[in-house]
Design an enzyme around this catalytic site. Structure first.
Site, PDB file in Angstrom:
ATOM      1  N   ARG A  49       0.516   0.317  14.632  1.00  0.00           N
ATOM      2  CA  ARG A  49       0.625   0.301  13.468  1.00  0.00           C
ATOM      3  C   ARG A  49      -0.878  -0.527  12.376  1.00  0.00           C
ATOM      4  NH1 ARG A  49       0.592   0.017   7.909  1.00  0.00           N
ATOM      5  NH2 ARG A  49       2.228   1.271   7.005  1.00  0.00           N
ATOM      6  N   GLU A  57       2.456  10.015   3.168  1.00  0.00           N
ATOM      7  CA  GLU A  57       3.468   9.976   4.155  1.00  0.00           C
ATOM      8  C   GLU A  57       2.557  11.535   5.135  1.00  0.00           C
ATOM      9  OE1 GLU A  57       5.033   7.908   6.942  1.00  0.00           O
ATOM     10  OE2 GLU A  57       5.041   6.590   5.115  1.00  0.00           O
ATOM     11  N   ARG A  91       6.372  -1.445  17.365  1.00  0.00           N
ATOM     12  CA  ARG A  91       5.023  -1.685  16.995  1.00  0.00           C
ATOM     13  C   ARG A  91       4.035  -2.426  16.633  1.00  0.00           C
ATOM     14  NH1 ARG A  91       4.608   2.866  11.620  1.00  0.00           N
ATOM     15  NH2 ARG A  91       5.784   1.164  11.248  1.00  0.00           N
TER      16      ARG A  91
END
Length: 146
Positions: A49, A57, A91
């Site tokens: 990330r 999104e 992540r």
């Protein structure tokens, strides 16, 4: 003096521990404009990330375009991942470079991402974001952001 084989193995392990924060990997998939998956030289998969920034999104305005811009920068390419931390989803939150270019900064500069104020550690990003806004680049050119 003859060195034992285990000496070389332990030296390699120490080298990897000392450099554990930085990873070179090939980008194999993108989830959206700020998250991707890459494979290291051992074919281990890493979910990354981008640090300091956020993007729309997939189902939001400019979400697909933001992903497309990130894809053009890094998909199927070798990148260097400078791990900062892990998020609650496991992540790796990282600064990413491709041939010396900061991908995180480039996404903001192109208007494909905005600064994530609660987590931003890069003092140069707000200025880049203001420049993108002033030029109506990327997301800042959408009617809902004017």
């Amino acid at each position: 003096m003859r060195l034992k084989p285990w000496f070389f193995l332990s030296a390699l392990l120490w080298a990897s521990v000392l450099n554990a924060q930085e990873l070179s990997c090939r980008v194999v998939a993108l989830s959206d404009g700020d998250t991707f998956t890459c494979l290291d030289t051992f074919k281990n998969q890493h979910k990354i990330r981008l640090a300091n920034i956020d993007t729309p999104e997939k189902d939001q305005p400019y979400g697909a375009k933001s992903k497309q811009i990130l894809s053009g920068l890094i998909f199927a390419k070798q990148v260097v991942v400078d791990a900062q931390t892990k998020d609650r989803y496991g992540r790796t939150i990282a600064l990413v470079t491709k041939d010396g270019l900061s991908v995180n900064r480039e996404m903001v500069e192109r208007g494909a991402a905005w600064v994530y104020p609660e987590y931003n550690q890069d003092p140069s990003l707000p200025g880049l974001e203001r420049q993108a806004q002033a030029a109506s680049r990327g997301i800042w050119g959408l009617p809902c952001w004017r």
